[in-house]
Design an enzyme around this catalytic site. Structure first.
Site, PDB file in Angstrom:
ATOM      1  N   ASN A   8      31.800  46.665  46.598  1.00  0.00           N
ATOM      2  CA  ASN A   8      32.043  47.052  45.205  1.00  0.00           C
ATOM      3  C   ASN A   8      30.727  47.589  44.650  1.00  0.00           C
ATOM      4  OD1 ASN A   8      32.569  47.235  42.481  1.00  0.00           O
ATOM      5  ND2 ASN A   8      32.805  45.025  42.162  1.00  0.00           N
ATOM      6  N   TRP A   9      30.629  48.900  44.570  1.00  0.00           N
ATOM      7  CA  TRP A   9      29.368  49.511  44.138  1.00  0.00           C
ATOM      8  C   TRP A   9      29.144  49.366  42.633  1.00  0.00           C
ATOM      9  CZ3 TRP A   9      27.415  54.673  46.665  1.00  0.00           C
ATOM     10  CH2 TRP A   9      27.104  54.436  48.006  1.00  0.00           C
ATOM     11  N   LYS A  10      30.183  48.961  41.896  1.00  0.00           N
ATOM     12  CA  LYS A  10      30.072  48.872  40.433  1.00  0.00           C
ATOM     13  C   LYS A  10      29.535  50.201  39.889  1.00  0.00           C
ATOM     14  CE  LYS A  10      29.657  43.940  40.971  1.00  0.00           C
ATOM     15  NZ  LYS A  10      29.190  42.661  40.471  1.00  0.00           N
ATOM     16  N   HIS A  91      38.657  42.759  37.938  1.00  0.00           N
ATOM     17  CA  HIS A  91      37.312  42.207  38.173  1.00  0.00           C
ATOM     18  C   HIS A  91      36.831  41.526  36.895  1.00  0.00           C
ATOM     19  CE1 HIS A  91      33.041  41.912  38.944  1.00  0.00           C
ATOM     20  NE2 HIS A  91      33.310  42.060  40.218  1.00  0.00           N
ATOM     21  N   GLU A  93      34.099  41.526  35.449  1.00  0.00           N
ATOM     22  CA  GLU A  93      33.321  42.388  34.548  1.00  0.00           C
ATOM     23  C   GLU A  93      34.240  43.247  33.691  1.00  0.00           C
ATOM     24  OE1 GLU A  93      30.753  44.030  37.560  1.00  0.00           O
ATOM     25  OE2 GLU A  93      29.791  42.063  37.788  1.00  0.00           O
ATOM     26  N   GLU A 158      36.474  35.336  43.138  1.00  0.00           N
ATOM     27  CA  GLU A 158      35.100  35.596  42.726  1.00  0.00           C
ATOM     28  C   GLU A 158      34.726  34.674  41.563  1.00  0.00           C
ATOM     29  OE1 GLU A 158      33.794  39.792  44.096  1.00  0.00           O
ATOM     30  OE2 GLU A 158      34.460  39.874  42.033  1.00  0.00           O
ATOM     31  N   GLY A 164      26.316  38.144  41.280  1.00  0.00           N
ATOM     32  CA  GLY A 164      25.011  38.696  40.965  1.00  0.00           C
ATOM     33  C   GLY A 164      23.950  37.675  40.650  1.00  0.00           C
ATOM     34  N   SER A 203      27.696  36.948  45.316  1.00  0.00           N
ATOM     35  CA  SER A 203      26.413  36.744  46.016  1.00  0.00           C
ATOM     36  C   SER A 203      26.566  36.611  47.528  1.00  0.00           C
ATOM     37  CB  SER A 203      25.656  35.549  45.434  1.00  0.00           C
ATOM     38  OG  SER A 203      25.289  35.809  44.078  1.00  0.00           O
ATOM     39  N   GLY A 224      29.106  42.895  46.193  1.00  0.00           N
ATOM     40  CA  GLY A 224      28.553  43.764  45.161  1.00  0.00           C
ATOM     41  C   GLY A 224      27.177  44.272  45.561  1.00  0.00           C
ATOM     42  N   GLY A 225      26.144  43.623  45.056  1.00  0.00           N
ATOM     43  CA  GLY A 225      24.770  44.086  45.251  1.00  0.00           C
ATOM     44  C   GLY A 225      24.408  44.383  46.697  1.00  0.00           C
TER      45      GLY A 225
END
Ligand code: PGA
Length: 243
Positions: A8-10, A91, A93, A158, A164, A203, A224-225
């Site tokens: 997930n590149w966001k 998600h 976010e 999640e 994150g 994470s 993600g990251g």
């Protein structure tokens, strides 16, 4: 089935970076099914760069309607047309930044399915909810109200406090939650609930992927990251197994 490692590149990435990233993924055989979910404008470039490979492509949201006066939103049919097969929905976010309720998410899941996309529906509790002992109830409620009766796709667990932050639940907590999600899916979807992949997200990174992906009922990871660098993403995928 191979475990699924979805990136997930966001709101990250550039058009200039697509070729090198996609090339790195294509160059290395992976034991996992790989999916990349970049921002909308990068979907066509990734679709070209992944053509002829078995790497999946997904978006990070879609609208509940097929078309119309919804400035700034994107229709599931268009996402499909430019070459994606998946869409992340609900998600945390988006639930937080755009006040997406379970009902809104369910509408988007219906639209995705109608367009032929596989939804990756995210659920997860806040830290306050976990501390109060409500995590499983919160997630069960999200599943009940975010997944319409025609749902076929993937679920991502999640925990919001793990996204994150570098923190992850204990293996016992992940195992307990994935078992609770499996039981809820089987009850809600007698035909498909037993085989719906349940990804873990929050994470996930190369140093913890092996331990997480070894747990029961973990069908893969939503990353993600650590998905932004191809080498890190591939290092996570290297821990995948057949489940
Ligand atoms: P993270 O994000 O891996 O950076 O914690 C996961 C996600 O939000 O999907």
């Amino acid at each position: 089935m191979r475990q699924i490692i979805a990136g997930n590149w966001k709101m990250n990435g550039t058009l200039a970076g697509v070729t090198a990233y996609a090339g790195a993924l294509r160059a290395q055989a992976s034991p996992a099914t790989l999916i990349i979910c970049p921002p909308f404008p990068l979907l066509p470039a990734f679709a070209s760069a992944f053509a002829g490979s078995d790497i999946g492509l997904g978006a990070q949201d879609c609208h509940a309607n097929a078309s119309g006066a919804h400035t700034g939103d994107v229709a599931a049919g268009l996402i499909k047309e430019v070459g994606a097969a998946y869409v992340i929905l609900g998600h945390s976010e988006r639930r937080a930044d755009h006040a997406e309720s379970n009902a809104v998410v369910a509408g988007k899941v219906k639209a995705a399915l109608a367009a032929g996309l596989a939804p990756i529906v995210c659920v997860g509790e806040s830290e306050t909810e976990r501390d109060a002992g409500e995590a499983e109830d919160v997630v069960r409620t999200q599943l009940t109200h975010s997944l319409p009766e025609e749902f076929i796709g993937l679920v991502a667990y999640e925990p919001i406090w793990a996204i994150g932050t570098g923190r992850t639940p204990t293996p016992a907590d992940i195992t307990a939650m994935h078992a609770a999600i499996r039981a809820a899916l089987v009850a809600q979807f007698p035909k498909t609930g037993a085989t719906t992949p349940i990804l873990y997200g929050g994470s996930a990174k190369p140093s913890n992927a092996g331990a997480i992906l070894a747990l029961p009922e973990v069908g893969g990871a939503l990353v993600g990251g650590a998905s932004l660098q191809a080498a890190e993403f591939l290092a996570i995928a290297a821990s995948a197994r057949v489940v």
